[in-house]
Write an enzyme that holds these catalytic residues in place. Structure first.
Site, mmCIF file in Angstrom:
data_model
loop_
_atom_site.group_PDB
_atom_site.id
_atom_site.type_symbol
_atom_site.label_atom_id
_atom_site.label_comp_id
_atom_site.label_asym_id
_atom_site.label_seq_id
_atom_site.Cartn_x
_atom_site.Cartn_y
_atom_site.Cartn_z
ATOM 1 N N GLY A 65 152.034 62.494 3.625
ATOM 2 C CA GLY A 65 152.897 63.536 4.145
ATOM 3 C C GLY A 65 153.616 63.096 5.414
ATOM 4 C CG ASP A 88 158.717 55.966 -4.332
ATOM 5 O OD1 ASP A 88 159.408 56.988 -4.103
ATOM 6 O OD2 ASP A 88 157.902 55.497 -3.512
#
Length: 479
Positions: free
Chosen positions: A97, A400
């Site tokens: 995160g 990604d």
């Protein structure tokens, strides 16, 4: 009659031998030899909508207080290995995160045995769960993530990598006191994205802590990280080059970013920040974490920032670099997990009701915003732990866009490690699974067609990967 007595005596002898052998085994291995799912205060009897599976899943969850004076506690979800748990290693999984939940991502979407279904009202069985290979421990870290909490508001001002590593280390020492049968197991750490910072820094703390005889020894053997944020310069350079090479941004914007930005600087200029904002704008219509996956069209249960970060200060360099971890094969899974884990009956069965009532979120944006990003590279830790002989693997899903394989290859090259086995193809189910290259002290693996969340996008390949890492058996290099 004599024959009958002889038969009885023979039976008694067999029983005596069985008891003797069984007792010896228990004596040799203590409670480790016990089979089944042991009784424990943290044992989860059954979650709402939990499927019946054979053999049954043995799992535990609850809070571990890491700082009593501050009222700080971290929440965990632990799964016993499906078979032979007494000899399988213990694997810790961390999401990044910062601010994203290892329960909401790692456990309930990626590599746990249960996945929240697409209605958010139950669980499906994940046949590719990593509990086939290890006893797996998911930790919601730091405080403010998921169910983890603190009663001291100043704790949230002080959040940084060092704070997180110390709390995670304290958690592990106390968790092993609560589950002493895992104390001596081979221990590995795993994670993805910003856990590329968490994992090596926690490994470093454990390695140093093991030298202190006053601490409980943790049998650390190594770590594995996926699409990991590692070194700011190379990660940023890779992000820009990947966007250009995959036709996300124009030649003109690519040139603008390269002209405006010097990623070696600790602070970005306003011109650079504006150019990076324009780059992120191009990802609004697609998923930066899996550039070929569909976008979610459902409304979300929590407010999510846009990838452009346009509301932030334009020279706030660090927060422009740290984006929350969203996206994946099912682009709406965050909606489903938040619906499920906010149910009262789930939280009751899950032992997750805390003194501080919170709305559970897959990612807590306030943690992301408050976090102090003071560590810009963890490469010195890699160098140290490679010399210490730990087993270290890095893997990258190759579609990604957030922490692209290009940036990872740049920082691997910068380490100038000696080549052990050259770049080559590995296979899964007679198809190309990706590429693998082995350096002295570090192995790098790509996973073909996977995004940021490799175990979600390519579950079979991810299971083969973790099996190879833990067992030492090579990935298949022939179809």
């Amino acid at each position: 009659m004599k024959g009958g007595m002889a038969s009885i005596n023979g039976l008694l002898f067999v029983l005596w031998v069985f008891v003797l052998l069984h007792s010896t085994a228990i004596e040799a291995h203590g409670e480790e030899k016990l089979v089944g799912c042991p009784q424990h205060p943290d044992k989860v009897i059954k979650l709402p909508g939990q499927p019946s599976i054979s053999p049954p899943i043995c799992h535990f969850s609850g809070f571990i207080t890491v700082n009593a004076s501050h009222g700080r506690a971290l929440f965990y979800w632990f799964f016993q290995a499906l078979s032979n748990p007494t000899h399988k290693p213990l694997l810790l999984w961390l999401n990044g995160g910062p601010g994203c939940s290892s329960v909401g991502y790692g456990a309930a979407v990626e590599l746990g045995p249960f996945r929240v279904n697409n209605k958010g009202n139950g669980l499906d069985h994940n046949k590719y769960s990593w509990i086939q290979e290890a006893n797996v421990l998911f930790l919601e870290s730091p405080i403010g993530v998921g169910f983890s909490y603190s009663n001291t508001s100043s704790d949230f001002i002080n959040l940084d990598d060092k704070f997180v590593a110390k709390d995670a280390y304290s958690f592990l020492l106390k968790w092993m006191k609560r589950f002493p049968r895992y104390q001596g197991h081979d221990f590995f750490i795993s994670g993805e994205s910003y856990a590329g910072h968490y994992v090596p820094q926690l490994a470093d703390l454990i390695y140093d802590g093991n030298k202190n005889k006053r601490n409980h020894f943790i049998n650390l053997k190594g770590f594995i990280v996926g699409n990991p944020e590692t070194e700011d310069f190379y990660d940023s350079k890779g992000l820009v080059e990947y966007a250009w090479s995959h036709s996300v941004i124009s030649d003109q914007l690519y040139q603008q970013v390269n002209h405006a930005c010097n990623f070696k600087l600790s602070n970005w200029t306003r011109e650079c920040a504006n150019a990076i904002n324009l780059l992120f704008e191009q990802y609004k219509e697609i998923d930066i974490y899996n550039i070929y996956a569909p976008k979610c069209t459902l409304s979300r249960t929590s407010s999510l920032p846009t990838s452009s970060s346009s509301s932030r200060s334009s020279d706030d360099k660090v927060k422009l670099r740290r984006m929350r971890i969203l996206g994946g094969y099912d682009p709406c899974y965050e909606v489903h997990t938040e619906a499920y884990f906010n149910r009262d009956d789930v939280q009751e069965a899950f032992h997750s009701k805390s003194p501080i009532r919170v709305h559970w979120q897959s990612c807590n944006n306030s943690i992301f915003e408050a976090y102090n990003y003071v560590v810009l590279t963890v490469l010195p830790i890699y160098t140290k732990l490679i010399k210490a002989g730990l087993k270290i693997w890095v893997y990258s899903g190759d579609i990604d866009g957030r922490v692209p394989v290009i940036g990872t290859r740049y920082w691997l090259e910068s380490m100038a490690l000696s080549l052990k086995t050259p770049w080559r193809t590995w296979y899964h189910n007679n198809q190309v699974g990706g590429r693998i290259v082995e350096f002295e002290g570090l192995t790098f693996v790509t996973v073909r067609g996977a995004g940021h969340l490799v175990p979600l996008n390519k579950p079979g390949e991810a299971l083969a990967l973790i099996h190879s890492f833990l067992s030492g058996n090579s990935l298949a290099t022939k179809p």
